[in-house]
Design a protein around this motif. Structure first.
Motif: not given
Length: 69
Positions: A8-15, A1-6
């Motif tokens: 990384e998530i913001a970049e991934l979701l473009d927010i 299971m991959k763990v993401y930092s905030p």
């Protein structure tokens, strides 16, 4: 299971990270559990990415943020 930092998530979701924080707080207020590390910082997993995408999709489809949450 991959763990993401905030960031990384913001970049991934473009927010922005502030938007991610807002969505995360609202989800937690409604009982959704987001994992935290020993310093009490949030970290995200694949299921959280799916949930956040649903919130963003709902918001973009015309419902209020509260309804999307």
């Amino acid at each position: 299971m991959k763990v993401y930092s905030p960031s990384e998530i913001a970049e991934l979701l473009d927010i922005k990270q502030a938007t991610l924080r807002k969505y995360s707080i609202m989800l937690e207020e409604h009982g959704y559990k987001i994992s935290r590390n020993s310093q009490n910082h949030r970290y995200y997993q694949d299921e959280d990415v799916i949930t956040l995408r649903r919130v963003i999709d709902g918001k973009n489809s015309g419902v209020t943020l509260e309804e999307a949450i």
